[in-house]
Design a protein around this motif. Structure first.
Motif, short mmCIF file in Angstrom:
data_model
loop_
_atom_site.label_atom_id
_atom_site.label_comp_id
_atom_site.label_asym_id
_atom_site.label_seq_id
_atom_site.Cartn_x
_atom_site.Cartn_y
_atom_site.Cartn_z
N ASP A 102 -6.06 10.07 5.68
CA ASP A 102 -4.90 10.09 4.79
C ASP A 102 -3.63 10.28 5.60
N CYS A 103 -2.64 9.43 5.35
CA CYS A 103 -1.40 9.45 6.12
C CYS A 103 -0.19 9.42 5.20
N VAL A 104 0.91 9.95 5.69
CA VAL A 104 2.23 9.70 5.14
C VAL A 104 2.87 8.64 6.02
N ILE A 105 3.31 7.56 5.39
CA ILE A 105 3.90 6.44 6.12
C ILE A 105 5.40 6.39 5.86
N PHE A 150 5.58 6.68 1.76
CA PHE A 150 4.51 6.65 0.77
C PHE A 150 3.22 7.13 1.41
N LEU A 151 2.24 7.41 0.58
CA LEU A 151 0.94 7.85 1.06
C LEU A 151 0.02 6.64 1.26
N LEU A 152 -0.77 6.70 2.32
CA LEU A 152 -1.78 5.69 2.61
C LEU A 152 -3.10 6.42 2.81
N LEU A 179 7.90 1.68 11.83
CA LEU A 179 6.79 2.33 11.13
C LEU A 179 6.46 3.68 11.77
N LEU A 180 6.29 4.68 10.94
CA LEU A 180 5.81 6.00 11.35
C LEU A 180 4.59 6.36 10.52
#
Length: 206
Positions: free
Chosen positions: A174-177, A20-22, A41-42
């Protein structure tokens, strides 16, 4: 059960994963609802997923392998992606790679082969353009990997987390988790349980 200020959590079922996006400034809360369960977690930079969390850079810049509240997770480009803002466990692992089919064949030859966290992460991250070869060492939340002082030998023993323990991480950008409920027997005390997560919005500008 609310994991983050009244926000109902998303549930990752046993031996599965999600992506998901964070957004920058948002806080991700990951909770071990039953205790003794690891979550891999990545984090990838959303603007360019070739940038990803790096255990080597993180150990170097944070000057510790025992990461907890106040520590940051750095990328392969020497930039901060996540900051740990709360941690009720204080013991996580950033040494070991996600478990995979090969892991099960190596360590559990008498058990059914499972695609593990690696396979779950690969499937969940594929829609974001992230391929298997781009998956690095994960930050293994709640995982208990002691290192012997004299020999450097490592072992994997059950997590110390109990029901309701959590970690909160703030996104620096902004990250993809990618996140799993780990599938390996030793990592989770021999049983497989869910993981909860919730996202708290970034505070409004003053």
């Amino acid at each position: 059960m609310s994991d983050a200020k009244g926000i109902e959590p998303e549930v990752i079922g046993p031996r599965s994963g999600a992506a998901f996006l964070l957004g920058a400034g948002e806080i991700l809360t990951v909770t071990d609802p039953q205790g003794c369960q690891v979550a891999d977690l990545l984090a990838f930079a959303a603007h360019d997923v070739r940038e990803v969390i790096s255990n080597g850079r993180t150990f170097d810049y944070e000057e510790t392998i025992r990461l907890t509240t106040g520590n940051r997770l750095w990328s392969n480009r020497s930039r901060v992606l996540l900051e740990i803002v709360e941690d009720t466990v204080g013991r996580h692992d950033f040494l070991l790679t996600p478990c995979s089919e090969a892991t099960f064949r190596h360590f559990y030859p008498d058990k059914p082969v499972h695609r593990g966290c690696f396979g779950n992460l690969a499937a969940a991250l594929s829609p974001y353009g992230i391929e298997e070869d781009a998956i690095p060492t994960a930050f293994n939340l709640f995982m208990n990997v002691p290192v012997e002082q004299d020999t450097g030998r490592i072992s994997v023993i059950p997590p110390t987390s109990v029901a309701g323990d959590l970690i909160r991480l703030r996104a620096a950008e902004d990250c993809v988790i990618g996140l799993t409920a780990c599938s390996a027997y030793a990592s989770n005390g021999g049983s497989f349980k869910p993981i909860h997560y919730a996202i708290q919005p970034a505070p409004a500008p003053v």
